[in-house]
Write a protein that holds these residues in place. Structure first.
Motif, mmCIF file in Angstrom:
data_model
loop_
_atom_site.group_PDB
_atom_site.id
_atom_site.type_symbol
_atom_site.label_atom_id
_atom_site.label_comp_id
_atom_site.label_asym_id
_atom_site.label_seq_id
_atom_site.Cartn_x
_atom_site.Cartn_y
_atom_site.Cartn_z
ATOM 1 N N ARG A 108 17.760 -5.041 1.148
ATOM 2 C CA ARG A 108 17.411 -3.630 1.067
ATOM 3 C C ARG A 108 15.923 -3.495 0.710
ATOM 4 N NH1 ARG A 108 22.520 -3.663 3.096
ATOM 5 N NH2 ARG A 108 23.455 -1.583 2.983
ATOM 6 N N LEU A 109 15.402 -2.291 0.913
ATOM 7 C CA LEU A 109 13.966 -2.069 0.716
ATOM 8 C C LEU A 109 13.527 -2.400 -0.704
ATOM 9 C CD1 LEU A 109 11.436 -1.018 2.227
ATOM 10 C CD2 LEU A 109 11.909 1.227 1.206
ATOM 11 N N ALA A 110 14.362 -2.100 -1.680
ATOM 12 C CA ALA A 110 13.994 -2.356 -3.077
ATOM 13 C C ALA A 110 13.786 -3.839 -3.348
ATOM 14 C CB ALA A 110 15.072 -1.806 -4.002
ATOM 15 N N ASP A 111 14.366 -4.693 -2.519
ATOM 16 C CA ASP A 111 14.260 -6.142 -2.724
ATOM 17 C C ASP A 111 13.266 -6.797 -1.770
ATOM 18 O OD1 ASP A 111 16.266 -6.138 -4.730
ATOM 19 O OD2 ASP A 111 17.798 -6.004 -3.150
ATOM 20 N N VAL A 112 12.566 -6.003 -0.965
ATOM 21 C CA VAL A 112 11.625 -6.549 0.014
ATOM 22 C C VAL A 112 10.266 -6.783 -0.640
ATOM 23 C CG1 VAL A 112 10.323 -6.059 2.128
ATOM 24 C CG2 VAL A 112 12.767 -5.532 2.007
ATOM 25 N N THR A 113 9.725 -7.973 -0.443
ATOM 26 C CA THR A 113 8.349 -8.251 -0.844
ATOM 27 C C THR A 113 7.439 -7.897 0.318
ATOM 28 O OG1 THR A 113 9.029 -10.060 -2.290
ATOM 29 C CG2 THR A 113 6.717 -10.034 -1.581
ATOM 30 N N PRO A 114 6.484 -6.986 0.129
ATOM 31 C CA PRO A 114 5.615 -6.602 1.249
ATOM 32 C C PRO A 114 4.923 -7.812 1.873
ATOM 33 C CG PRO A 114 5.282 -5.138 -0.619
ATOM 34 C CD PRO A 114 6.147 -6.271 -1.108
ATOM 35 N N MET A 115 4.722 -7.731 3.179
ATOM 36 C CA MET A 115 4.025 -8.818 3.869
ATOM 37 C C MET A 115 2.559 -8.825 3.450
ATOM 38 S SD MET A 115 3.598 -9.679 7.930
ATOM 39 C CE MET A 115 5.288 -10.270 8.081
ATOM 40 N N ALA A 116 2.114 -9.939 2.932
ATOM 41 C CA ALA A 116 0.724 -10.045 2.476
ATOM 42 C C ALA A 116 -0.214 -9.931 3.671
ATOM 43 C CB ALA A 116 0.512 -11.372 1.758
ATOM 44 N N GLY A 140 0.813 -1.209 0.000
ATOM 45 C CA GLY A 140 0.000 0.000 0.000
ATOM 46 C C GLY A 140 0.847 1.260 0.000
ATOM 47 N N ASP A 141 0.159 2.385 0.110
ATOM 48 C CA ASP A 141 0.841 3.681 0.029
ATOM 49 C C ASP A 141 1.805 3.902 1.189
ATOM 50 O OD1 ASP A 141 -0.609 4.191 -2.256
ATOM 51 O OD2 ASP A 141 -2.160 5.361 -1.233
ATOM 52 N N GLY A 142 1.575 3.234 2.310
ATOM 53 C CA GLY A 142 2.436 3.438 3.467
ATOM 54 C C GLY A 142 3.727 2.651 3.440
ATOM 55 N N PHE A 143 3.926 1.809 2.436
ATOM 56 C CA PHE A 143 5.121 0.958 2.377
ATOM 57 C C PHE A 143 6.389 1.817 2.427
ATOM 58 C CE2 PHE A 143 8.448 -1.291 -0.040
ATOM 59 C CZ PHE A 143 8.498 -2.475 0.681
ATOM 60 N N GLY A 144 7.277 1.486 3.368
ATOM 61 C CA GLY A 144 8.529 2.216 3.507
ATOM 62 C C GLY A 144 8.482 3.385 4.474
ATOM 63 N N TYR A 198 8.139 -14.269 8.413
ATOM 64 C CA TYR A 198 8.652 -12.925 8.680
ATOM 65 C C TYR A 198 8.980 -12.221 7.353
ATOM 66 C CZ TYR A 198 9.605 -13.788 13.703
ATOM 67 O OH TYR A 198 9.511 -14.044 15.044
ATOM 68 N N THR A 199 9.015 -10.899 7.405
ATOM 69 C CA THR A 199 9.557 -10.085 6.329
ATOM 70 C C THR A 199 10.668 -9.227 6.938
ATOM 71 O OG1 THR A 199 7.455 -10.030 5.147
ATOM 72 C CG2 THR A 199 9.056 -8.326 4.601
ATOM 73 N N TYR A 200 11.803 -9.162 6.263
ATOM 74 C CA TYR A 200 12.982 -8.526 6.844
ATOM 75 C C TYR A 200 13.433 -7.321 6.019
ATOM 76 C CZ TYR A 200 13.402 -13.029 9.278
ATOM 77 O OH TYR A 200 13.171 -14.149 10.039
ATOM 78 N N LEU A 201 14.111 -6.383 6.707
ATOM 79 C CA LEU A 201 14.730 -5.232 6.056
ATOM 80 C C LEU A 201 16.086 -4.988 6.708
ATOM 81 C CD1 LEU A 201 14.610 -2.728 4.172
ATOM 82 C CD2 LEU A 201 13.559 -1.484 6.092
ATOM 83 N N ASN A 202 17.065 -4.617 5.892
ATOM 84 C CA ASN A 202 18.417 -4.388 6.408
ATOM 85 C C ASN A 202 18.463 -3.147 7.298
ATOM 86 O OD1 ASN A 202 21.414 -3.582 6.333
ATOM 87 N ND2 ASN A 202 21.407 -5.579 5.313
ATOM 88 N N LEU A 203 19.149 -3.279 8.419
ATOM 89 C CA LEU A 203 19.285 -2.170 9.363
ATOM 90 C C LEU A 203 19.928 -0.938 8.725
ATOM 91 C CD1 LEU A 203 20.628 -4.352 12.293
ATOM 92 C CD2 LEU A 203 18.501 -3.040 12.397
ATOM 93 N N ALA A 204 20.785 -1.171 7.731
ATOM 94 C CA ALA A 204 21.541 -0.084 7.109
ATOM 95 C C ALA A 204 20.931 0.396 5.801
ATOM 96 C CB ALA A 204 22.980 -0.538 6.869
ATOM 97 N N ASP A 205 19.678 0.023 5.530
ATOM 98 C CA ASP A 205 19.078 0.396 4.247
ATOM 99 C C ASP A 205 19.163 1.911 4.026
ATOM 100 O OD1 ASP A 205 17.227 -0.344 1.890
ATOM 101 O OD2 ASP A 205 16.227 1.348 2.874
ATOM 102 N N GLU A 206 19.663 2.283 2.854
ATOM 103 C CA GLU A 206 19.883 3.696 2.542
ATOM 104 C C GLU A 206 18.581 4.440 2.254
ATOM 105 O OE1 GLU A 206 23.347 1.132 1.618
ATOM 106 O OE2 GLU A 206 21.228 1.110 1.002
#
Length: 461
Positions: free
Chosen positions: A175-183, A91-95, A143-151
């Motif tokens: 990184r965020l660009a490679d994350v699949t949103p949690m369904a 959705g629009d709130g992603f990220g 789980y869905t994961y994101l890197n702590l250092a994502d730019e």
């Protein structure tokens, strides 16, 4: 200190609670989680089932970012931490990012699908979190994961990550660009092969459809095979609906088994996993003496089918989160009265049709849409009547209209009484004379079904 308060955040559903600490020379006391007060301030009644504790001996210990498939409430028992949250839901709130420094005076409610990461800012930090699903080794796969250092999200960690203690697993997250949103959690449609079930699955393309023979509520293994922890709503569109067969010895047993015994197992699943349940009911729970039935009318079923549906309604009403959707004269993709009349009209038959039973048609397109509306708007729980709108008609009125729409004369339909129609048909179930359902409560919930005659013309092409 001032009382308990809540703050909204840029992430939808992520809530920050400021908790009063009551202290003296000996230390302090707080109400770390107080259901009644927090619900009044807007906390969802998320039903925690497990309490976890985490200890960090040294400042700089950093973990995350993990989006978990459940809701959680995090708070501090000792020390201070820096918290970071990133919305990983579609959705629009992603990220969207939110950060906050927490001490024992702060608690944060983290909804499912929002990634959380924490960095200890003081030694001997202890934090606690409530979750509303039991953890298991298999849970990590959800789980869905994101890197702590994502730019992209660019979290400004107080202690640089190059100086922090981080696990190898956390350092390797994408990184965020490679994350699949949690369904989002799925909707389960029980009875997906029926007229209503097909309409529901068409409106809910991500739903999980369950039906016989693969899914049998008599079979504990079949029930256990469903990942209920990932289910957001159950819609029960299954029922034994052969009202005449239900009056026979074998039919009575089957009707009670499906409409009450099997339903009771589904109710227990909903209760155990805290899943809202939508249950489809019927005008047959009434004797039909009132010309219009409201949601508050007492049960007065005439036959076995109506008795089992009334018993089922009572079972579902014991759940804290439920919608009972009462309907009548359902028309959809399958064998039904309108289709039968259309076939007779096309074949040149002149039928006799009952003219002293009254109600409104309900097309499954509107019934399904109304159910989805109640769920999606989180309408207040309880019982709702749902049929198409328009004037009350008899079965004979509807048959005549079908004949007209098929190019036949309405006079080709002969109107008879119920007694006349069943005179040579022993063992037929009693029918309510009046089946019209009041629709004002549904309108207050923001849904108005289409006019029955408009839907009839569409249905017949």
């Amino acid at each position: 200190m001032s009382g308990l308060t809540v703050r909204q955040t840029p992430i939808e559903g992520l809530l920050v609670f400021d908790i009063p600490l009551h202290g003296d020379a000996r230390g302090w006391f707080k109400e770390n989680w107080q259901r009644a007060k927090m619900l009044e301030l807007g906390l969802p009644d998320f039903g925690p089932v497990q309490n976890n504790m985490s200890f960090n001996a040294a400042a700089g210990s950093t973990r995350g970012l993990h989006a978990e498939p459940w809701d959680k409430m995090i708070s501090l028992a000792n020390g201070r931490i820096f918290g970071a949250w990133v919305d990983l839901r579609p959705g629009d709130g992603f990220g969207t990012v939110f950060t906050l420094e927490l001490g024992p005076e702060t608690a944060v409610f983290v909804p499912r699908g929002v990634a959380n990461g924490y960095q200890a800012l003081a030694p001997d930090t202890v934090y606690s979190y409530l979750v509303n699903e039991h953890w298991s080794p298999d849970a990590r796969g959800s789980y869905t994961y994101l890197n702590l250092a994502d730019e992209t999200v660019a979290i400004d960690w107080p202690i640089p990550l190059s100086q922090a203690e981080i696990s190898a697993a956390d350092a390797a997250h994408p990184r965020l660009a490679d994350v699949t949103p949690m369904a989002p959690k799925r909707t389960v449609v029980v009875g997906c092969k029926g007229q209503l079930g097909r309409a529901l699955t068409a409106l809910l393309p991500g739903s999980l459809g369950l039906d016989l023979p693969e899914f049998d509520l008599r079979d504990p293994a079949a029930i256990a095979s469903v990942p209920w922890g990932q289910v957001g709503t159950i819609i029960n569109a299954a029922a034994y609906t052969s009202v005449d067969a239900a009056e026979t010895h074998e039919g009575r047993r089957a009707c009670w088994d499906v409409n009450v015994a099997c339903l009771s197992r589904l109710v227990e699943v909903a209760r155990q996993h805290r899943i809202p349940l939508v249950h489809v009911s019927t005008d047959y729970v009434f004797d039909g003496t009132a010309e219009t039935h409201t949601e508050h009318e007492a049960f007065s079923p005439l036959g076995v089918y109506g008795q089992t549906k009334a018993a089922g309604d009572a079972l579902v009403a014991t759940l804290p989160r439920h919608w009972i959707v009462r309907t009548s004269w359902v028309i959809g993709d399958g064998n039904n009265f309108v289709r039968t009349m259309a076939n007779l009209a096309d074949k040149g038959v002149k039928p006799s049709v009952v003219g002293d039973q009254y109600g409104r048609l309900t097309f499954t397109t509107d019934l399904a849409a109304g159910i989805v509306h109640l769920i999606s708007t989180n309408a207040p729980g309880g019982t709702y009547n749902l049929t198409n709108t328009g004037p009350t008609q008899s079965w004979a009125d509807i048959a005549k209209r079908v004949f007209e729409l098929r190019g036949r004369s309405a006079d080709d339909v002969t109107e008879v009484t119920t007694a006349e129609y069943f005179a040579d048909k022993p063992g037929m179930a009693p029918r309510p004379t009046h089946s019209t359902l009041a629709l004002s409560k549904l309108a207050e919930a923001g849904f108005e079904p289409a006019n029955a005659d408009d839907r009839l013309r569409e249905y017949l092409g």
